[in-house]
Design a protein around this motif. Structure first.
Motif, PDB file in Angstrom:
ATOM      1  N   PHE A  45      13.266 -18.655 -12.287  1.00  0.00           N
ATOM      2  CA  PHE A  45      12.810 -17.675 -12.593  1.00  0.00           C
ATOM      3  C   PHE A  45      11.026 -17.935 -13.291  1.00  0.00           C
ATOM      4  O   PHE A  45      10.207 -16.962 -13.437  1.00  0.00           O
ATOM      5  CB  PHE A  45      13.058 -17.121 -14.119  1.00  0.00           C
ATOM      6  CG  PHE A  45      12.737 -15.458 -14.962  1.00  0.00           C
ATOM      7  CD1 PHE A  45      12.414 -14.550 -13.979  1.00  0.00           C
ATOM      8  CD2 PHE A  45      11.580 -15.674 -15.438  1.00  0.00           C
ATOM      9  CE1 PHE A  45      12.330 -13.368 -14.227  1.00  0.00           C
ATOM     10  CE2 PHE A  45      11.299 -14.813 -16.687  1.00  0.00           C
ATOM     11  CZ  PHE A  45      10.581 -13.920 -15.807  1.00  0.00           C
ATOM     12  N   PHE A  46      11.157 -19.493 -13.087  1.00  0.00           N
ATOM     13  CA  PHE A  46       9.929 -20.086 -14.003  1.00  0.00           C
ATOM     14  C   PHE A  46       9.230 -20.839 -13.071  1.00  0.00           C
ATOM     15  O   PHE A  46       7.845 -20.656 -12.853  1.00  0.00           O
ATOM     16  CB  PHE A  46      10.306 -20.671 -15.700  1.00  0.00           C
ATOM     17  CG  PHE A  46      10.851 -19.958 -16.049  1.00  0.00           C
ATOM     18  CD1 PHE A  46       9.785 -19.409 -17.009  1.00  0.00           C
ATOM     19  CD2 PHE A  46      12.473 -20.070 -16.173  1.00  0.00           C
ATOM     20  CE1 PHE A  46      10.370 -18.671 -18.421  1.00  0.00           C
ATOM     21  CE2 PHE A  46      12.493 -19.712 -17.593  1.00  0.00           C
ATOM     22  CZ  PHE A  46      11.676 -18.727 -18.352  1.00  0.00           C
ATOM     23  N   GLU A  47      10.121 -20.716 -11.581  1.00  0.00           N
ATOM     24  CA  GLU A  47       8.914 -21.413 -10.707  1.00  0.00           C
ATOM     25  C   GLU A  47       9.896 -20.959  -9.004  1.00  0.00           C
ATOM     26  O   GLU A  47      10.698 -21.490  -8.839  1.00  0.00           O
ATOM     27  CB  GLU A  47       8.718 -23.211 -10.781  1.00  0.00           C
ATOM     28  CG  GLU A  47       7.980 -23.686  -9.535  1.00  0.00           C
ATOM     29  CD  GLU A  47       6.756 -23.033  -9.033  1.00  0.00           C
ATOM     30  OE1 GLU A  47       7.356 -22.405  -7.850  1.00  0.00           O
ATOM     31  OE2 GLU A  47       6.002 -22.820  -9.570  1.00  0.00           O
ATOM     32  N   ASP A  48       9.086 -19.719  -8.804  1.00  0.00           N
ATOM     33  CA  ASP A  48       9.943 -19.365  -7.374  1.00  0.00           C
ATOM     34  C   ASP A  48      10.650 -20.552  -6.243  1.00  0.00           C
ATOM     35  O   ASP A  48      11.199 -20.127  -5.885  1.00  0.00           O
ATOM     36  CB  ASP A  48       9.050 -18.014  -6.993  1.00  0.00           C
ATOM     37  CG  ASP A  48       8.077 -18.587  -6.088  1.00  0.00           C
ATOM     38  OD1 ASP A  48       7.616 -19.543  -6.624  1.00  0.00           O
ATOM     39  OD2 ASP A  48       7.758 -18.037  -4.685  1.00  0.00           O
ATOM     40  N   LEU A  49       9.349 -21.273  -6.260  1.00  0.00           N
ATOM     41  CA  LEU A  49      10.190 -22.530  -5.480  1.00  0.00           C
ATOM     42  C   LEU A  49      11.641 -23.151  -5.875  1.00  0.00           C
ATOM     43  O   LEU A  49      11.890 -23.586  -4.778  1.00  0.00           O
ATOM     44  CB  LEU A  49       8.812 -23.901  -5.094  1.00  0.00           C
ATOM     45  CG  LEU A  49       7.588 -24.011  -4.336  1.00  0.00           C
ATOM     46  CD1 LEU A  49       7.093 -24.797  -3.945  1.00  0.00           C
ATOM     47  CD2 LEU A  49       8.118 -22.927  -3.426  1.00  0.00           C
ATOM     48  N   PHE A  50      12.100 -22.880  -6.696  1.00  0.00           N
ATOM     49  CA  PHE A  50      13.519 -23.474  -7.200  1.00  0.00           C
ATOM     50  C   PHE A  50      14.291 -22.654  -5.773  1.00  0.00           C
ATOM     51  O   PHE A  50      15.365 -23.137  -5.696  1.00  0.00           O
ATOM     52  CB  PHE A  50      13.526 -23.828  -8.385  1.00  0.00           C
ATOM     53  CG  PHE A  50      12.819 -24.588  -9.139  1.00  0.00           C
ATOM     54  CD1 PHE A  50      14.111 -26.236  -8.568  1.00  0.00           C
ATOM     55  CD2 PHE A  50      12.140 -25.003  -9.295  1.00  0.00           C
ATOM     56  CE1 PHE A  50      13.337 -27.254  -9.507  1.00  0.00           C
ATOM     57  CE2 PHE A  50      11.799 -25.938 -10.274  1.00  0.00           C
ATOM     58  CZ  PHE A  50      11.964 -27.603  -9.608  1.00  0.00           C
ATOM     59  N   TYR A  51      13.059 -20.945  -6.262  1.00  0.00           N
ATOM     60  CA  TYR A  51      14.796 -19.960  -5.455  1.00  0.00           C
ATOM     61  C   TYR A  51      14.455 -20.468  -4.113  1.00  0.00           C
ATOM     62  O   TYR A  51      15.404 -20.656  -3.543  1.00  0.00           O
ATOM     63  CB  TYR A  51      14.518 -19.172  -5.991  1.00  0.00           C
ATOM     64  CG  TYR A  51      14.156 -17.923  -7.133  1.00  0.00           C
ATOM     65  CD1 TYR A  51      15.293 -18.500  -7.391  1.00  0.00           C
ATOM     66  CD2 TYR A  51      13.879 -16.947  -7.648  1.00  0.00           C
ATOM     67  CE1 TYR A  51      15.451 -17.430  -9.081  1.00  0.00           C
ATOM     68  CE2 TYR A  51      13.583 -16.308  -8.784  1.00  0.00           C
ATOM     69  CZ  TYR A  51      15.003 -17.009  -9.734  1.00  0.00           C
ATOM     70  OH  TYR A  51      15.412 -16.044 -10.616  1.00  0.00           O
ATOM     71  N   ARG A  52      13.257 -20.699  -3.819  1.00  0.00           N
ATOM     72  CA  ARG A  52      13.135 -20.411  -2.581  1.00  0.00           C
ATOM     73  C   ARG A  52      13.820 -21.609  -1.160  1.00  0.00           C
ATOM     74  O   ARG A  52      14.235 -21.561  -0.645  1.00  0.00           O
ATOM     75  CB  ARG A  52      11.071 -20.367  -1.863  1.00  0.00           C
ATOM     76  CG  ARG A  52      10.879 -19.158  -2.496  1.00  0.00           C
ATOM     77  CD  ARG A  52       9.375 -19.149  -2.374  1.00  0.00           C
ATOM     78  NE  ARG A  52       9.025 -19.633  -1.042  1.00  0.00           N
ATOM     79  CZ  ARG A  52       7.421 -19.513  -0.526  1.00  0.00           C
ATOM     80  NH1 ARG A  52       6.492 -19.185  -2.262  1.00  0.00           N
ATOM     81  NH2 ARG A  52       7.768 -20.016   0.407  1.00  0.00           N
ATOM     82  N   GLN A  53      14.178 -22.965  -2.080  1.00  0.00           N
ATOM     83  CA  GLN A  53      14.839 -24.296  -1.402  1.00  0.00           C
ATOM     84  C   GLN A  53      16.280 -23.466  -0.224  1.00  0.00           C
ATOM     85  O   GLN A  53      16.467 -24.259  -0.223  1.00  0.00           O
ATOM     86  CB  GLN A  53      15.129 -25.463  -2.728  1.00  0.00           C
ATOM     87  CG  GLN A  53      13.405 -25.924  -3.340  1.00  0.00           C
ATOM     88  CD  GLN A  53      13.067 -25.703  -1.944  1.00  0.00           C
ATOM     89  OE1 GLN A  53      13.130 -26.336  -0.356  1.00  0.00           O
ATOM     90  NE2 GLN A  53      11.236 -25.190  -1.626  1.00  0.00           N
ATOM     91  N   LEU A  54      16.748 -22.601  -1.696  1.00  0.00           N
ATOM     92  CA  LEU A  54      17.543 -21.840  -1.267  1.00  0.00           C
ATOM     93  C   LEU A  54      17.826 -21.347  -0.131  1.00  0.00           C
ATOM     94  O   LEU A  54      18.747 -20.944   0.484  1.00  0.00           O
ATOM     95  CB  LEU A  54      18.347 -21.306  -2.349  1.00  0.00           C
ATOM     96  CG  LEU A  54      18.960 -21.857  -3.507  1.00  0.00           C
ATOM     97  CD1 LEU A  54      19.902 -21.230  -4.703  1.00  0.00           C
ATOM     98  CD2 LEU A  54      19.296 -23.232  -3.238  1.00  0.00           C
TER      99      LEU A  54
END
Length: 982
Positions: free
Chosen positions: A487-496
């Motif tokens: 939620f604070f850095e969408d690249l963590f989302y996007r790695q999935l």
């Protein structure tokens, strides 16, 4: 840091080939980066006819290429190809392709080799000939160390020089004296200071749009509009597409951007924009709930006919409103100007603006902070006059949100921020009498708002009940708690996600630091009551988005059950509340600078961030982080760890210059990726606005169709030409569209016929002959004109070519008229039976009723024959079309049925025949019909007026009277000295 680890730079390597061609067209190179052959992964340029070899150069990306495909031309031609090779920016040959490595693959009739040249002839009528470039295996194209250094040096020097200069300036005594005076001036004018910070942030973030003529609504966001190739509009030559990372850029370009065009057409007719005749054989417009009619900013797009420039102004203004509203809320709650200014600046640089880039959700989210500001003003109002003003603002912000252009995001934003407002009032230090008085005023305002807004929400709900959407089956998509850091850095989302596609809204690292500091300082906070209130209110959207509220409960909640994208929708409301929480944290950090808690809280915050990161990598061990992610995240870590240290230095006299330089550098580290750029080496990870163009640029083919339209008829594009929804810009009626609330009966027909683009408009690329044997169904739908990619001499079954211009124009001579009379009425049982009937009944129009309706209608049609063999039909004449009205004249030779091939909605149309009211019914499965009892000339008028709009208007008038009456009663009570709860 590590900027060059991004794999999408396209100016290091090039594919060169020498071509001759006897026909002009477009030539295109496709490269498979692991996601197959796709239009965004290509390089295209115009091809000119030439008997002498011309070298064409195509830009290529860095990274691993698994396949290459060359489309030498997009039409029938005879060509030669030679000296195909890949070169780097210095001209060194990386790979050569001899003729044996050029394999004809599609629509190539002949291929012969002469020395180093290959001669090809396409098949007659070819529209997609291509050649596979044979590779021995995956091809690695990586920039050299020298190229990396050369690329990153200008950025590094710019940042270094800027922050060093500012740091040196900040260290000068005279500058510090000026700074002190400026600080005092801003402290005396805090709202101006916050507005200035917001304006500066928007100027920086949107500088390509504001200063360099770029656009949020450029067709180069990889959307098709008029042409099914790039450039997709006439009048410009750009073919460089933005790598949007799967951000939803279609909703704006195919629906919202052109709605103001439809609304302007209605207003020009002297009508309200109730109906949209241009999409889906006619569809409700106000009933979509997303028309934006009522949003004050929508008027600039209406007046400008939906121009790209008007939308750019709207998006810039909206970002300013979001930043200013966020900073103002922080100021009102904390009275810490520095924290408010920092949040006003930092709130523009959030991942949400890349995830939704130009999506209509921005229209709702950016108004959100002002709803919270209205509640805060209500809480802090010290006089009845200010209380009433805050209540008026509360009603207006609700109305603006409701009309902003979304229903899911807008309604849940209102719900979550209203909960926050109630919590703030309950947590205030007011007496209970005062709290209840303010809540009572807010409740009355809410009632007035619901009544006044009834024409929108009641029309929407009524239309929704008669329609079909993609959200009809309840479901709940949520995020796991292990993804909180995303939620604070969408690249963590996007790695999935494959290809690091956008996943969900996000804020930024500054908000993360601020939220953590707020939580750590909650016991000693000077604004503890308000902080706890906002924290409790944040639990609502957080719980929905991150699965604390179980999906089994969500799917039983009215309306919420059909949102489906729970994570996305509630994250939007959480963005606003998290930014305000971060403001509390920044205020406490600034107050702590000289206190004992500063470094301890900083260490704990860094520790929590570390734990969240460790949890993420522990749960998602299977991910293979991209090279960019591996380089970018350490930069974020450095920024988060050292930013508090730089802030401490910046306020010390002995280290002011160094502190300012360090703080600015670290601020850049935290926020830079959420800015916008003219050109970058990491296009997939930032947003680069593209060319601003005329969205309605003149097309010879479109003008040809307009001149040919002597009576109402629909126009469709074959393949990706005249993409669904874009026809609204051109005011061309079509059977396609992307509108969310759709006619259920037309959808049923689309499932059973080659009209799949009615429903599945983003499916695989339909070929030019996508109608095939389904042409009679298109004829029934009044589709007369077809636009196709130019193919000289190409024939389409059942249609005749009228012109070959920028697009080929075809006509179906057997297309049914928009309205007609027929003397027979047949029946059918299922939609499949109706489609079979339409495909076999021949070219003459007919009328058919579904058996479930036939029995009820038969009493009104005694004696009408049911066989279609000897049916008569008479086309209507003397049409008059406005936004909401279709009128025409029919000369009936006897009793029968008049059919209007415009979408049927029960009870929503007022029908007059020769000036007298008449009843209509559903005919031909999805359209409207009415009975005539005898021969004669009939003037027929169908007027769309939502069934409950009269009731809605009555409620709106009641709301206005209630609001005015309560205002007058309050004024009289105050004049008489009656003490009311304040």
């Amino acid at each position: 840091p590590f900027a060059t680890t991004a794999g999408s730079r396209r100016d290091f390597y090039f594919f060169d080939v020498e071509l001759t061609s006897n026909s002009p067209g477009a030539t295109q190179l496709f490269f498979d980066m692991g996601r197959g052959i796709d239009e965004p992964d290509s390089s295209v340029q115009p091809l000119r006819a030439s008997a002498r070899p011309v070298t064409y150069r195509y830009m290529m990306p860095t990274g691993t290429l698994r396949a290459l495909r060359l489309d030498p031309i997009d039409r029938e031609a005879t060509m030669t190809l030679g000296h195909a090779r890949i070169v780097n920016s210095a001209g060194r040959i990386i790979r050569e392709f001899p003729p044996a490595n050029l394999q004809p693959a599609n629509q190539i009739a002949t291929s012969s080799v002469a020395g180093s040249t290959t001669r090809i002839t396409t098949t007659p009528g070819a529209f997609d000939p291509y050649i596979n470039l044979v590779l021995d295996g995956p091809l690695e194209l990586r920039p050299t160390a020298v190229e990396k250094f050369r690329m990153v040096l200008p950025v590094t020097l710019t940042v270094f020089a800027t922050v060093t200069a500012l740091g040196l300036i900040a260290g000068l005594g005279s500058v510090r004296s000026i700074g002190a005076r400026a600080r005092d001036w801003f402290r005396a004018r805090p709202i101006r200071a916050v507005a200035l910070a917001a304006g500066a942030a928007v100027a920086v973030q949107c500088h390509p749009v504001i200063f360099f003529g770029k656009s949020f609504v450029s067709p180069d966001n990889a959307v098709f509009l008029l042409y099914g190739t790039y450039p997709t509009l006439p009048g410009y030559q750009s073919t460089t597409l933005d790598e949007a990372g799967s951000a939803d850029v279609g909703a704006m370009m195919w629906q919202h951007a052109s709605y103001p065009v439809v609304q302007r057409a209605a207003l020009e007719d002297g009508e309200l924009p109730f109906w949209n005749r241009y999409d889906l054989a006619g569809t409700p417009l106000l009933g979509q709930g997303q028309s934006m009619f009522g949003d004050p900013l929508n008027w600039m797009s209406i007046l400008a006919s939906g121009s790209a420039g008007s939308w750019d102004v709207r998006f810039v203004v909206l970002r300013f409103l979001f930043a200013f509203g966020t900073g103002l809320a922080v100021w009102l709650l904390t009275r810490q100007l520095a924290a408010a200014a920092v949040m006003a600046f930092g709130s523009v640089f959030i991942g949400f603006f890349a995830f939704r880039y130009n999506h209509p959700a921005i229209l709702s989210v950016c108004w959100g902070p002002w709803l919270l500001v209205a509640w805060i003003w209500l809480q802090q109002s010290a006089s009845p006059g200010r209380r009433n003003a805050s209540l008026v603002m509360l009603g207006l912000t609700h109305a603006t949100l409701l009309t902003s252009g979304t229903m899911k995001e807008a309604t849940m934003m209102m719900a979550c921020l209203d909960v926050a407002g109630v919590c703030l009032i309950l947590a205030s230090d007011l007496s209970w009498r005062q709290r209840l008085g303010r809540l009572g005023g807010a409740a009355l305002t809410g009632l007035v708002f619901l009544l006044v807004a009834a024409p929108l929400w009641l029309t929407f709900l009524d239309t929704l009940g008669k329609s079909r959407t993609s959200y009809d089956v309840p479901a709940a998509s949520q995020l796991p708690l292990s993804l909180v850091i995303g939620f604070f850095e969408d690249l963590f989302y996007r790695q999935l996600r494959p290809d690091e596609a956008h996943y969900d809204p996000s804020s930024n690292g500054l908000v993360l630091l601020g939220v953590l500091w707020a939580l750590l300082a909650i016991r000693n906070s000077r604004t503890r009551r308000s902080l706890v209130a906002v924290l409790l209110a944040s639990a609502l959207p957080f719980g929905f988005a991150f699965g604390l509220v179980p999906a089994s409960l969500i799917v039983r909640l009215p309306f919420v059950a059909n949102i489906i994208h729970i994570d996305n929708t509630f994250s939007c409301a959480l963005l606003v509340l998290a930014a305000v929480l971060a403001g509390f944290g920044l205020a406490e950090a600034i107050r702590d600078l000289s206190g004992p808690h500063y470094w301890r809280r900083h260490a704990v915050a860094v520790g929590i961030i570390t734990v969240l990161t460790v949890v993420y990598f522990s749960v998602y061990r299977q991910i293979d982080p991209s090279p960019f992610f591996r380089g970018y995240v350490p930069g974020l870590a450095v920024g988060a760890a050292l930013c508090p240290l730089a802030l401490s230095w910046a306020v010390r006299r002995t280290h002011a210059g160094l502190g300012v330089a360090a703080a600015l550098t670290l601020f850049v580290l935290l926020l830079w990726r959420h800015g916008q750029y003219l050109n970058t080496a990491f296009d997939r990870y930032v947003m680069n606005p593209k060319a601003r163009v005329d969205l309605t640029a003149g097309s010879p083919a479109v003008e040809f169709v307009r001149r040919a339209l002597s009576e109402p008829a629909r126009t469709v594009g074959l393949g990706y030409n005249l993409f669904p929804g874009y026809n609204q810009f051109l005011r061309l009626e079509s059977i396609y569209g992307v509108d969310a609330v759709r006619n259920a009966y037309l959808d049923e027909l689309a499932q059973l016929t080659p009209m799949h683009k009615v429903r599945d408009w983003v499916g695989g690329p339909p070929i030019q002959e996508d109608i095939g044997a389904g042409l009679p169904m298109q004829d029934l739908l009044n589709v007369r004109y077809y636009l196709a990619s130019p193919q000289p001499g190409h024939e389409l079954p059942g249609r005749r070519q009228l012109a070959s211009l920028d697009l080929d124009v075809y006509e179906s001579p057997t297309a049914w008229p928009r309205a007609f009379f027929t003397d027979t009425v047949t029946s059918y049982g299922t939609p499949q039976e109706f489609v079979a009937l339409a495909l076999t009944a021949g070219p003459r129009p007919f009328a058919a009723l579904q058996q479930s309706d036939f029995a009820a209608a038969q009493n009104e049609m005694p004696g009408l024959p049911r066989t279609l063999q000897n049916r008569q039909s008479v086309a209507a004449t003397d049409y008059r079309l406005t936004a909401n009205t279709t009128s025409f004249t029919v000369r009936a030779p006897g009793p029968g049925v008049i059919v209007l091939t415009e979408a049927y909605y029960p009870d929503d149309f007022q029908v007059h025949v020769n000036g007298s009211p008449a009843k209509y019914f559903r005919v031909n499965h999805a359209f409207k019909g009415l009975r005539v009892a005898a021969a004669g000339t009939y003037r027929v008028e169908f007027v769309y007026r939502p069934a409950r709009f009269g009731l809605a208007l009555g409620l709106a008038v009641a709301g206005v009277l209630l609001g005015a009456g309560s205002w007058i009663a309050d004024a009289l009570a105050r004049r008489r000295g009656v003490r009311l709860p304040s």
